[in-house]
Scaffold this active site. Structure first.
Site, PDB file in Angstrom:
ATOM      1  N   GLY A 159       0.812  -1.207   0.000  1.00 28.07           N
ATOM      2  CA  GLY A 159       0.000   0.000   0.000  1.00 28.07           C
ATOM      3  C   GLY A 159       0.843   1.253   0.000  1.00 28.07           C
ATOM      4  N   GLY A 160       2.104   1.123  -0.461  1.00 27.70           N
ATOM      5  CA  GLY A 160       2.949   2.308  -0.586  1.00 27.70           C
ATOM      6  C   GLY A 160       3.270   2.986   0.726  1.00 27.70           C
ATOM      7  CB  SER A 170       3.550  -3.502  -3.110  1.00 22.52           C
ATOM      8  OG  SER A 170       3.690  -2.211  -3.649  1.00 22.52           O
TER       9      SER A 170
END
Length: 498
Positions: A130-131, A215
Site C-alpha cells: 500500500g505504498g 509491494s
C-alpha cells in the site's frame, strides 16, 4: 442452587472444550480465545502485539488478567485514502476502504492447524502493501485460512503496522534527536519478536519463521534484512514486487501538513502536531496531496544501502524474489481514471523488474540460496477491469487462495496455479534452503535458464523456465528509463504510491 450448579457445569464444560480444541492459548500478555472457522483450522484475530503513542516506538502490549476474545479484527491503522489509492483498491476488488481506523491499531492475526493436525509448523508472517500510505490486515484477500487448510506444516500470521504521516512523519524535531521515525518498520520488528516469543503455543515453530510481503510489504521485508544483518529469528524472505523502498530526509511534507492544521514551523510545532485529532491529520495529508516516504535514518533505512547490498552486509537468508509481467497495467488505469492523463510504459521495468533482478543478483554473488520468479498469470476474475493483465498485486489472490471472492468463477488453470504457488511458498517456509529444490526449482543464475515463470501460457498451472538476463536486458539502460520517468512524472513506485 440448581441454576448455579448448571451454570458452573456449563462453564467447566466450555473451558474443557476450549482446552481440548486448542482454542484457548497462553501468550506473554495473557490468554487468548480463538475460533474454529472450519474443522481443520484455528483462527485468532485482533490480538494486541504492541502499543504505541503517536510518533513513538512500539512497546509490548500490557498484560491482561482476563481471557482476550480473539474473534474480530482490530482497528486498522490510519489510511491515506486519496482518489488514486481508492481507485487502486477498487480495481483489485479490495474491501479495505470501510474498515474502522484508529491509532490503537497494532494487532496480529493467526491461522494455525487444528490440534489434530501436525503442530510445530513453519510460520509465514505476511506484510501487506500500500505504498506505506494505506493497507490493513483486515482484508478478506489476506486471510490465511485457505493456505493452512490446503497445506500441512504451516501457520500464517498477518499484522497491522503504522502508515503515512503516522508511520514515517519525517519530522525535523525527531531527526535532530537521531532517532528512527520509520515507525511502521519498528512495528514490523515488534511483530517479529512477538511471533517468536508466542507462536509455539499456537502450534508454530519459533525456529522456522519467514517473512513474505508484497509491494511496500516486500520492501519492508527487504529493509528488515539490511537493518538486522545478524538476526537469528527470520530464516527466509519472500519478496513479491518490491525491494528497497524510496526514502527521504526532506521534511517538506511534514511542514505542509503542519501548516494546514495550524501548527506553524515553531519550536512548539511537534507538540502541537501531537494534539491534532488523527482524522484532521489524515484529511490534511489527502487535501495537500502530501506523500510520506520512509525516512533515511541510518538505523532502519540506510544511505549506503547499495554498498551494503554489493558487499553482502545484510541478513543472508534464502530468498524468493520476483515481480509480475505487467506491473504497470493497474497504474496506467489509475492515472486514466483519476486524471485522464498519460500512460507510464517504464514503470514495470524501472520500478519492479530491474530492482527484483538486482536484489537477486546481489544475493547470488554472496552465495545466498536465491530463487527468482516472474508471475505471468492472466485470469478474468482477479480485477473488475478485463483489460488488466499480470498487474501489480494480481498474484495475491493465488498466493492466499482467495480468488473465490470474485463473482466470476475461477478457471481450472487458476485454481491449479494457486495450489502450485501455495505449495512452493509453503515448501520454502518449511525448509528455505532445500524446499524449492525438491519441487525442481533451480537456484537463480542470471546467465542461465533459471527464471521461474509462473502461469506462463505454456504451462498455466505451473512453471516454465526462462532467462533472467534476457528479462533484464532493458535494465542496462536504466539511465534512459529514469530520464523517461522524470519526463512523464508521477511514478507510482514502492514508497511513493502503491
Amino acid at each position: 442452587m440448581k441454576l448455579l450448579f448448571t451454570l458452573v457445569t456449563v462453564a467447566l464444560i466450555a473451558g474443557v472444550h476450549s482446552q481440548l480444541t486448542g482454542l484457548v492459548v497462553h501468550t506473554q500478555q495473557g490468554d487468548v480465545a480463538g475460533t474454529l472457522p472450519i474443522p481443520t483450522v484455528r483462527q485468532f484475530i485482533g490480538i494486541p502485539y504492541a502499543t504505541a503513542k503517536r510518533w513513538e516506538a512500539p512497546q509490548p502490549a500490557p498484560r491482561r488478567n482476563s481471557v482476550f476474545r480473539a474473534t474480530s479484527f482490530g482497528d486498522s491503522c490510519v489510511q491515506t485514502l486519496s482518489a488514486s489509492n481508492i481507485q487502486f483498491i477498487n480495481l483489485v476488488g479490495g474491501d479495505g476502504i470501510n474498515v474502522t481506523e484508529s491509532e490503537n491499531c497494532l494487532s496480529i492475526n493467526i491461522w494455525s492447524p487444528s490440534i489434530r493436525r501436525k503442530q510445530g509448523t513453519a510460520v509465514m508472517l505476511w506484510i501487506y502493501g500500500g505504498g506505506f500510505a494505506f493497507g490493513t490486515s483486515n482484508i478478506n484477500g489476506y486471510h490465511g485460512q485457505n493456505i493452512v487448510r490446503d497445506n500441512d506444516d504451516v501457520t500464517v500470521v498477518t499484522f497491522n503496522y503504522r502508515l503515512n504521516i503516522f508511520g514515517q512523519p519525517g519530522t525535523p524535531q525527531l531527526a535532530s534527536e537521531s532517532k528512527s521515525q520509520n515507525f511502521g518498520l519498528l512495528d514490523l520488528d515488534a511483530a517479529v519478536n512477538w511471533v517468536h516469543d508466542n507462536i509455539a503455543n499456537f502450534g508454530g515453530d519459533p525456529s522456522r519463521i519467514i517473512l513474505f510481503g508484497q509491494s511496500a510489504g516486500s520492501a519492508a521485508a527487504d529493509a528488515y534484512t539490511f537493518a538486522h544483518p545478524h538476526d537469528t529469528i527470520v530464516k527466509g524472505i519472500i519478496e513479491q514486487s518490491g525491494t528497497g523502498a524510496n526514502a527521504t530526509l526532506n521534511p517538506t511534507a511534514w511542514n505542509t501538513v503542519a501548516n494546514a492544521v495550524g501548527c506553524a514551523s515553531t519550536a512548539a510545532q511537534f507538540s502541537c502536531m501531537q494534539t491534532v485529532p488523527f482524522r484532521t491529520l489524515e484529511n490534511a495529508v489527502i487535501s495537500t496531496n502530501s506523500a510520506f516516504n520512509l525516512v533515511m535514518d541510518d538505523i532502519t533505512v540506510f544511505s549506503d544501502t547499495a554498498t551494503r547490498a554489493a558487499t553482502g552486509n545484510f541478513l543472508q537468508v534464502p530468498m524468493i524474489g520476483g515481480s509480475t509481467a505487467q506491473e504497470a497495467d493497474i497504474f496506467v488505469v489509475v492515472q486514466e481514471l483519476v486524471t485522464l492523463g498519460f500512460t507510464i510504459p517504464v514503470v514495470t521495468e524501472l520500478g519492479f523488474t530491474c530492482s527484483a533482478g538486482i536484489a537477486a543478483v546481489n544475493r547470488v554473488k554472496v552465495g545466498v540460496p536465491t530463487w527468482r520468479y516472474q508471475y505471468q498469470g492472466i485470469f478474468p476474475d482477479i480485477s473488475i477491469r478485463s483489460d488488466l493483465r499480470s498487474f501489480h498485486a494480481s498474484e495475491i489472490p493465488l498466493v492466499f487462495g482467495t480468488y473465490n471472492l470474485s463473482s466470476i468463477p475461477a478457471t481450472p488453470a487458476e485454481i491449479a496455479l494457486s495450489s502450485y504457488i501455495q505449495q512452493a511458498w509453503v515448501s520454502f517456509a518449511r525448509d528455505p534452503k532445500q524446499g524449492l529444490l525438491k519441487l525442481g526449482w533451480p537456484v537463480y543464475n542470471p546467465n542461465a535458464t533459471t527464471l521461474i515463470q509462473l502461469g506462463n501460457q505454456a504451462n498455466q498451472s505451473g512453471f516454465v523456465l526462462g532467462n533472467g538476463e534476457l528479462l533484464d536486458s532493458s535494465c542496462q539502460r536504466v539511465d534512459v528509463l529514469q530520464a523517461v520517468a522524470v519526463q512523464l512524472g508521477g511514478l507510482l513506485l514502492p514508497g511513493k504510491g502503491v
